[in-house]
Design a protein around this motif. Structure first.
Motif, PDB file in Angstrom:
ATOM      1  N   ARG A  37       0.838  -1.199   0.000  1.00 22.27           N
ATOM      2  CA  ARG A  37       0.000   0.000   0.000  1.00 22.27           C
ATOM      3  C   ARG A  37       0.876   1.254   0.000  1.00 22.27           C
ATOM      4  N   ASP A  45       8.401  -6.380   3.611  1.00 21.53           N
ATOM      5  CA  ASP A  45       7.604  -7.436   2.979  1.00 21.53           C
ATOM      6  C   ASP A  45       7.042  -6.970   1.637  1.00 21.53           C
ATOM      7  N   TYR A  48       2.105  -7.290  -5.892  1.00 21.76           N
ATOM      8  CA  TYR A  48       1.747  -5.987  -5.312  1.00 21.76           C
ATOM      9  C   TYR A  48       1.972  -4.841  -6.305  1.00 21.76           C
ATOM     10  N   SER A 106       2.024 -17.713   3.505  1.00 18.46           N
ATOM     11  CA  SER A 106       0.988 -16.790   4.002  1.00 18.46           C
ATOM     12  C   SER A 106      -0.357 -17.453   3.766  1.00 18.46           C
ATOM     13  N   HIS A 128      -4.543 -17.658   3.601  1.00 18.51           N
ATOM     14  CA  HIS A 128      -5.867 -17.033   3.470  1.00 18.51           C
ATOM     15  C   HIS A 128      -6.945 -18.083   3.259  1.00 18.51           C
ATOM     16  N   MET A 182      -0.326  -9.942   9.171  1.00 15.33           N
ATOM     17  CA  MET A 182      -0.704  -8.980   8.116  1.00 15.33           C
ATOM     18  C   MET A 182      -2.089  -8.416   8.444  1.00 15.33           C
ATOM     19  N   GLU A 183      -2.394  -7.291   7.833  1.00 16.73           N
ATOM     20  CA  GLU A 183      -3.686  -6.611   8.007  1.00 16.73           C
ATOM     21  C   GLU A 183      -4.036  -6.328   9.479  1.00 16.73           C
ATOM     22  N   LEU A 215      -4.584  -3.539  10.786  1.00 14.50           N
ATOM     23  CA  LEU A 215      -5.623  -2.493  10.844  1.00 14.50           C
ATOM     24  C   LEU A 215      -6.789  -2.851   9.930  1.00 14.50           C
ATOM     25  N   GLY A 275      -6.684  -3.792   6.860  1.00 13.73           N
ATOM     26  CA  GLY A 275      -6.514  -3.114   5.575  1.00 13.73           C
ATOM     27  C   GLY A 275      -6.797  -1.625   5.642  1.00 13.73           C
ATOM     28  N   GLY A 276      -6.732  -1.026   6.845  1.00 12.47           N
ATOM     29  CA  GLY A 276      -6.928   0.426   6.959  1.00 12.47           C
ATOM     30  C   GLY A 276      -8.325   0.795   7.427  1.00 12.47           C
ATOM     31  N   GLY A 296       0.872  -1.861   6.210  1.00 11.32           N
ATOM     32  CA  GLY A 296       0.900  -1.188   4.923  1.00 11.32           C
ATOM     33  C   GLY A 296       0.810   0.305   5.208  1.00 11.32           C
ATOM     34  N   SER A 300       0.941   4.314   3.668  1.00 10.01           N
ATOM     35  CA  SER A 300       0.865   5.043   2.413  1.00 10.01           C
ATOM     36  C   SER A 300       1.301   6.506   2.543  1.00 10.01           C
ATOM     37  N   GLN A 327       2.119   8.297   8.451  1.00 10.46           N
ATOM     38  CA  GLN A 327       1.740   6.976   8.997  1.00 10.46           C
ATOM     39  C   GLN A 327       2.982   6.227   9.467  1.00 10.46           C
ATOM     40  N   GLU A 364       3.923   7.663  12.817  1.00 12.53           N
ATOM     41  CA  GLU A 364       3.022   7.270  13.907  1.00 12.53           C
ATOM     42  C   GLU A 364       3.237   5.807  14.290  1.00 12.53           C
ATOM     43  N   ASN A 365       3.391   4.965  13.281  1.00 16.31           N
ATOM     44  CA  ASN A 365       3.505   3.531  13.584  1.00 16.31           C
ATOM     45  C   ASN A 365       4.858   3.204  14.213  1.00 16.31           C
TER      46      ASN A 365
END
Ligand SMILES: NC(=O)c1ccc[n+]([C@@H]2O[C@H](COP(=O)([O-])OP(=O)(O)OC[C@H]3O[C@@H](n4cnc5c(N)ncnc54)[C@H](OP(=O)(O)O)[C@@H]3O)[C@@H](O)[C@H]2O)c1
Length: 376
Positions: free
Chosen positions: A22, A54, A59, A153, A155, A205-206, A208, A210-211, A254, A256, A260, A263-264
């Protein structure tokens, strides 16, 4: 930055990992990465202690690996674990595996990849991986020094399949989706604990969703956060919830924008495992319940509606349709549907066979039409 230990080698891995799916883009075009800004962000994160980056073949329309490779020039490569993934969807025969790996190393302009994952393992792709005996090919590549550590990974739909995969090979690590809303989705918290119980560290992963677990909050949700004495942003709560599990090796975020990243970096330098209080856990659980209460369609993903004659993933689409309302995220869901979902909801032929089988009596054909109008 806080670090966790990679059990296989005893090396330190930063709790914040840089997810390169992202990155900032130009003119809203997902395939056109704003490379100067992305390089600045990745290097800033590494300068502040991040050492896990990663990426994947797919992507940003195939452009993430190249940007990552260029971001890691000038001495940055040696400071990080590079994680990349074999795109199982492009593997049809055993010969495709070395070909794809060669192409990835070329794109990265690197001699080896540190953490190499089978990408997006789920029911069908796992069958293929077993048939082609992909892990044996990866062992050969490891012996040649082209990859160092082998993982996957996940899913897939069930915890049972996740367990089967964990038990099938001595993986060095694995990667799962986990956040306070998705505690029982795919591998979930139980999967995290199962893998860790077998000595396999877990990359998240993910975190958040995906935001979606960020600042754009429905009023009813904001009230719960406001009820906690300690004031933190929703992003910080979400990261703290994941970081609280000691089984987590690194949390891929991720990002963008540089803001961010900053902050992270701050959040994940300040947290460690087992720091949440019982009261904080309860509030986070209530927030998850409050989100779920906003769900417009009572689909339980039982799949009685399946198979669909035109192969639409009906529960998947309804899940995304629900998410769009719950998280007020029509734009994000549209992005996912347009880029990753096939067949599209507009391909529904309104035969309504599914409606006859749905225990919740949902008007599925109408929901597909509504979803097509909303997202496509
Ligand atoms: N192997 C796989 O199958 C797979 C699948 C998914 C992801 N991944 C990896 O895991 C990484 C993380 O997952 P993800 O990117 O899907 O989801 P995520 O990290 O949960 O969410 C990423 C989004 O969160 C928002 N965000 C991040 N930090 C923020 C902050 N401080 N404040 C406000 N918003 C913030 C941004 O949204 P906006 O851009 O809208 O601002 C960003 O695009 C990926 O980048 C990728 O490397 C792997």
């Amino acid at each position: 930055m806080n670090y966790r230990i990679f059990p296989k080698t005893g090396e330190k891995v930063s709790l914040l990992g840089f997810g390169c799916m992202r990155l900032p883009v130009l003119d809203g075009d997902h395939a056109r990465i704003d490379e100067a800004e992305a390089v600045r962000m990745i290097r800033r994160a590494i300068d502040e202690g991040v050492n896990y980056v990663d990426t994947a073949y797919m992507y940003h329309g195939g452009n993430s690996e190249g940007v990552v490779g260029r971001a890691l020039k000038d001495g940055y490569r040696e400071r990080v674990f590079v994680a990349d993934k074999l795109p199982l969807m492009h593997v049809h025969t055993a010969a495709d595996v070395p070909k794809l790996l060669d192409e990835q190393l070329r794109r990265l302009d690197m001699a080896h990849i540190d953490m190499y994952l089978l990408h997006d393992v789920r029911e069908m792709s796992w069958e293929k991986a077993k048939k082609i005996q992909i892990v044996n090919i990866l062992e050969e590549k490891r012996a040649e020094g082209r990859i160092k550590h082998i993982g996957f990974s996940y899913h897939g739909e069930t915890l049972a399949l996740f367990r089967e995969i964990i038990d099938a090979f001595p993986w060095d690590f694995c990667q799962i989706q986990l956040n306070y809303m998705d505690t029982a989705l795919q591998a979930g918290v139980e999967g995290l604990q199962y893998a860790a119980g077998k000595g396999i560290p877990v990359v998240i992963m993910e975190p958040l969703k995906g935001g979606k677990l960020t600042d754009a909050l429905p009023e009813s949700i904001r009230r719960y956060w406001d009820g906690i004495e300690v004031k933190r942003t929703p992003v910080e709560w979400a990261f703290r919830w994941v970081a609280d599990f000691p089984q987590v090796l690194t949390i891929l975020s991720g990002m963008s924008s540089l803001a961010q990243v900053e902050e992270n970096l701050r959040i994940l330098s300040d947290v460690d495992a087992n720091m949440l209080t019982e009261k904080e856990r309860t509030i986070i659980g209530r927030v998850a319940d409050a989100y779920n209460a906003l769900t417009p369609y009572a689909c339980t993903a039982c799949k009685y509606c399946m198979p669909c004659p035109v192969e639409i993933d009906i529960p998947g689409i309804i899940g995304l349709r629900n998410e769009a309302t719950v998280f007020e995220s029509v734009e994000k869901v549209s992005f996912s549907i347009r880029n990753f979902v096939r067949p599209l909801p507009s391909e529904c032929i309104a035969c309504k066979q599914c409606e006859e089988k749905c225990p919740q009596h949902l008007a599925i054909a109408e929901i597909m039409a509504e979803s097509a109008a909303m997202f496509e």
